[in-house]
Design an enzyme around this catalytic site. Structure first.
Site, PDB file in Angstrom:
ATOM      1  N   CYS A 196      46.445   6.792  10.150  1.00 49.57           N
ATOM      2  CA  CYS A 196      47.837   6.485  10.495  1.00 49.57           C
ATOM      3  C   CYS A 196      47.851   5.852  11.879  1.00 49.57           C
ATOM      4  O   CYS A 196      47.238   4.813  12.090  1.00 49.57           O
ATOM      5  CB  CYS A 196      48.716   7.727  10.397  1.00 49.57           C
ATOM      6  SG  CYS A 196      48.208   9.100  11.459  1.00 49.57           S
TER       7      CYS A 196
ATOM      8  N   ARG B 246      49.806  12.151  10.792  1.00 52.93           N
ATOM      9  CA  ARG B 246      50.371  11.881   9.468  1.00 52.93           C
ATOM     10  C   ARG B 246      49.270  11.730   8.428  1.00 52.93           C
ATOM     11  O   ARG B 246      49.430  12.145   7.272  1.00 52.93           O
ATOM     12  CB  ARG B 246      51.235  10.622   9.510  1.00 52.93           C
ATOM     13  CG  ARG B 246      52.566  10.778  10.220  1.00 52.93           C
ATOM     14  CD  ARG B 246      53.338   9.460  10.275  1.00 52.93           C
ATOM     15  NE  ARG B 246      52.714   8.497  11.174  1.00 52.93           N
ATOM     16  CZ  ARG B 246      53.117   7.234  11.317  1.00 52.93           C
ATOM     17  NH1 ARG B 246      54.125   6.774  10.593  1.00 52.93           N
ATOM     18  NH2 ARG B 246      52.515   6.419  12.170  1.00 52.93           N
TER      19      ARG B 246
END
Length: 311
Positions: A261, A266
């Site tokens: 990410c 994430r």
């Protein structure tokens, strides 16, 4: 409501059919616990609940009763080098939290459980396998009106022994460059950022500090936004749903996968979905776009036509 960015598959420009049984890995039904289960088990002596949130003061303003606090910014990373926490420091952190070898551990946090998933990845690196994630995280617990405590938890010191770091679930820049340059064509890259980040229209979401000088994505990566993996309440979709979602982008468990990410949090969430729930062979690239997009001499794909600084 959690947004679900459009799934994009740029390798060849063709969306694959739904999963057809190529993957042999089995779903892990023990990877998650529900809020009901946790509420019923909070009094167990062999259960340690750990909050891993990113927003300062969140834990202090109220937390799941009995939980201890691991600060992502300082407790799970090396504060001198850009690196994860080392083995000795991690073992001390766990022992100070009261964790012993036979204990069961439940992680939860704010911000869609991104940083709790990072925590689960760190636990996995150091061979602590009795770890589960609270499905829906802190947000679901609070939305259901469940109790929060202001009292700091205090536990007798634990005696857990952690293993040496297992780097087979962690990707580093040289390996990622090999994949991007087609020198490691058997490995798939999954970019879990928003479509705008992936295409190069923006470098990062509004309000974040960690930036790169280049916009775009790693060549060959497919874009399956992290939000596609969750329901409106933040809980993970079923294994069958997850399998179909990623198969549409050509990720069916038949090849090793690297998730990334912007700073690795994430992508930890997607690593958890693919690795822990579906059982695929997955590495998390925690250097992610802030490292890759700032590196000299690496190939970048930019669909938006921006070249420098997102301009």
């Amino acid at each position: 409501m959690i947004s679900t960015p459009t799934i994009r598959h740029i390798a060849g420009g063709i969306a694959l059919a739904l999963f057809t049984g190529l993957a042999t890995a089995n779903p892990n039904t023990d990877a998650l616990v529900t809020t009901d289960w946790l509420a019923d088990n909070l009094d167990r002596d062999d259960l340690t609940v750990i909050e891993v949130s990113v927003n300062p003061g969140k834990f202090e303003r109220g937390h799941i009763p009995g939980a201890v606090n691991f600060r992502w910014h300082t407790d799970l990373v090396d504060t001198v080098r850009r690196d994860i926490i080392d083995r000795a420091s991690f073992q001390t952190l766990l022992r100070d939290a009261g964790v012993s070898g036979d204990d069961e551990i439940v992680l939860y946090g704010d911000t869609n459980n991104w940083f709790a998933a990072w925590g689960a990845w760190i636990f996995d690196i150091y061979g602590v396998d009795s770890v589960r994630l609270l499905d829906g995280g802190r947000d679901k617990w609070e939305a259901e009106g469940r109790p929060l405590s202001l009292r700091p938890a205090s536990h007798p010191p634990g005696d857990i022994e952690v293993s040496e770091a297992d780097e087979s679930i962690r990707a580093f820049l040289p390996e990622v460059v090999e994949v991007a340059s087609r020198e490691a064509a058997n490995t798939q890259l999954v970019d879990i950022r928003s479509a705008a980040e992936y295409e190069g229209r923006i470098i990062a979401p509004d309000g974040v500090d960690e930036l790169s000088v280049r916009a775009g994505h790693i060549p060959g990566a497919v874009n399956v936004g992290w939000g596609n993996a969750v329901n409106e309440d933040g809980t993970f979709k079923s294994a069958d749903e997850l399998r179909a979602i990623y198969a549409q982008a050509g990720v069916d468990g038949s090849k090793p996968v690297i998730t990334y990410c912007r700073i690795g949090e994430r992508s930890s969430h997607t690593w958890f979905a693919l690795s822990k729930i579906l059982g695929y062979d997955v590495k998390n690239y925690d250097g992610s776009w802030t490292e890759y997009g700032n590196s000299v001499g690496v190939p970048v794909t930019n669909l938006a036509g921006t070249v420098w600084g997102g301009q």
